[in-house]
Enzyme design. Structure first.
Site, short mmCIF file in Angstrom:
data_model
loop_
_atom_site.label_atom_id
_atom_site.label_comp_id
_atom_site.label_asym_id
_atom_site.label_seq_id
_atom_site.Cartn_x
_atom_site.Cartn_y
_atom_site.Cartn_z
N GLY A 135 12.39 -2.82 11.65
CA GLY A 135 11.31 -2.07 11.02
C GLY A 135 10.07 -2.90 10.77
N ASN B 189 11.75 -8.21 7.24
CA ASN B 189 12.13 -7.60 8.51
C ASN B 189 11.69 -8.51 9.65
OD1 ASN B 189 13.18 -5.17 7.34
ND2 ASN B 189 11.07 -4.52 6.96
N HIS C 13 6.29 -11.87 5.75
CA HIS C 13 6.09 -11.46 4.35
C HIS C 13 7.44 -11.20 3.71
CE1 HIS C 13 5.63 -8.09 7.16
NE2 HIS C 13 6.25 -7.33 6.29
N LEU C 14 7.52 -11.53 2.44
CA LEU C 14 8.69 -11.19 1.64
C LEU C 14 8.35 -9.94 0.84
CD1 LEU C 14 9.74 -14.64 0.06
CD2 LEU C 14 10.28 -13.75 2.32
N HIS C 15 9.08 -8.86 1.08
CA HIS C 15 8.96 -7.69 0.22
C HIS C 15 9.71 -8.02 -1.07
CE1 HIS C 15 7.83 -4.63 3.40
NE2 HIS C 15 8.42 -5.51 4.19
N ILE D 50 0.82 -1.22 0.00
CA ILE D 50 0.00 0.00 0.00
C ILE D 50 0.86 1.27 0.00
CG2 ILE D 50 -0.23 0.36 2.51
CD1 ILE D 50 -3.29 0.62 2.01
P1 AMP Z 1 7.07 -4.48 7.51
O1 AMP Z 1 7.17 -3.05 8.01
O2 AMP Z 1 8.35 -5.05 7.02
O3 AMP Z 1 6.38 -5.34 8.54
O4 AMP Z 1 6.16 -4.42 6.21
C1 AMP Z 1 4.76 -4.25 6.28
C2 AMP Z 1 4.35 -3.70 4.95
O5 AMP Z 1 2.96 -3.86 4.83
C3 AMP Z 1 4.64 -2.20 4.76
O6 AMP Z 1 5.48 -2.04 3.62
C4 AMP Z 1 3.26 -1.59 4.56
O7 AMP Z 1 3.25 -0.54 3.62
C5 AMP Z 1 2.44 -2.79 4.10
N1 AMP Z 1 1.03 -2.72 4.40
C6 AMP Z 1 0.43 -2.45 5.59
N2 AMP Z 1 -0.90 -2.51 5.48
C7 AMP Z 1 -1.16 -2.85 4.18
C8 AMP Z 1 -2.36 -3.06 3.45
N3 AMP Z 1 -3.57 -2.95 4.00
N4 AMP Z 1 -2.26 -3.38 2.14
C9 AMP Z 1 -1.05 -3.49 1.55
N5 AMP Z 1 0.11 -3.31 2.21
C10 AMP Z 1 0.06 -2.99 3.50
#
Ligand code: AMP
Ligand code: ZN
Length: 114
Positions: free
Chosen positions: A93, A87, A100-102, A31
């Site tokens: 962070g 992370n 999740h894998l970015h 997002i």
């Molecule tokens: P982390 O900070 O590594 O835990 O990554 C969490 C990620 O989830 C961040 O990059 C957020 O932008 C993303 N995120 C949080 N809520 C949503 C959502 N509703 N839809 C898509 N991405 C999200």
């Protein structure tokens, strides 16, 4: 898990831009994208952090990497180069406690990461 935002995305209780889905994984657009391509690959199983992965999850984790590679290829960033980031816990962070894998790409990445 009822209060997990990514579990709610899996259950389609919260909308997301789904890129790919199969029995064990879901991929959707981040997002708040940090690169031209920024997708999140998640397991359908709720696992809070990397530290919670157990031996029985080995095939699942391998599957997530395979899916991340597919996304990189499908998005056209595989040959140029891309980055997989996960992370773990506050100083890294991590903000969502469902692993999740970015998948990041489409621009030159910097090293060391911030
Ligand atoms: P982390 O900070 O590594 O835990 O990554 C969490 C990620 O989830 C961040 O990059 C957020 O932008 C993303 N995120 C949080 N809520 C949503 C959502 N509703 N839809 C898509 N991405 C999200
Ligand atoms: Zn969850």
């Amino acid at each position: 898990m009822s209060d997990c935002i990514f579990c709610k995305i899996i259950e389609k209780k919260i909308p997301s831009k789904v890129v790919y889905e199969d029995e064990h994984s879901l991929v959707f657009e981040d997002i708040n994208p940090q690169a031209p391509v920024h997708a999140l690959v998640i397991p359908k199983k709720h696992i809070p952090t990397l530290l919670d992965i157990t031996e029985e999850d080995n095939p699942l984790i391998a599957h997530l990497v395979k899916v991340a590679n597919k996304i990189a290829r499908d998005k056209g960033i595989a040959e140029r180069g891309f980055r997989i980031v996960t992370n773990c816990n506050p100083e890294s962070g991590q903000t969502v406690y469902h692993i999740h894998l970015h998948v990041l790409g489409g621009r030159a990445m910097h090293w060391p990461p911030g």
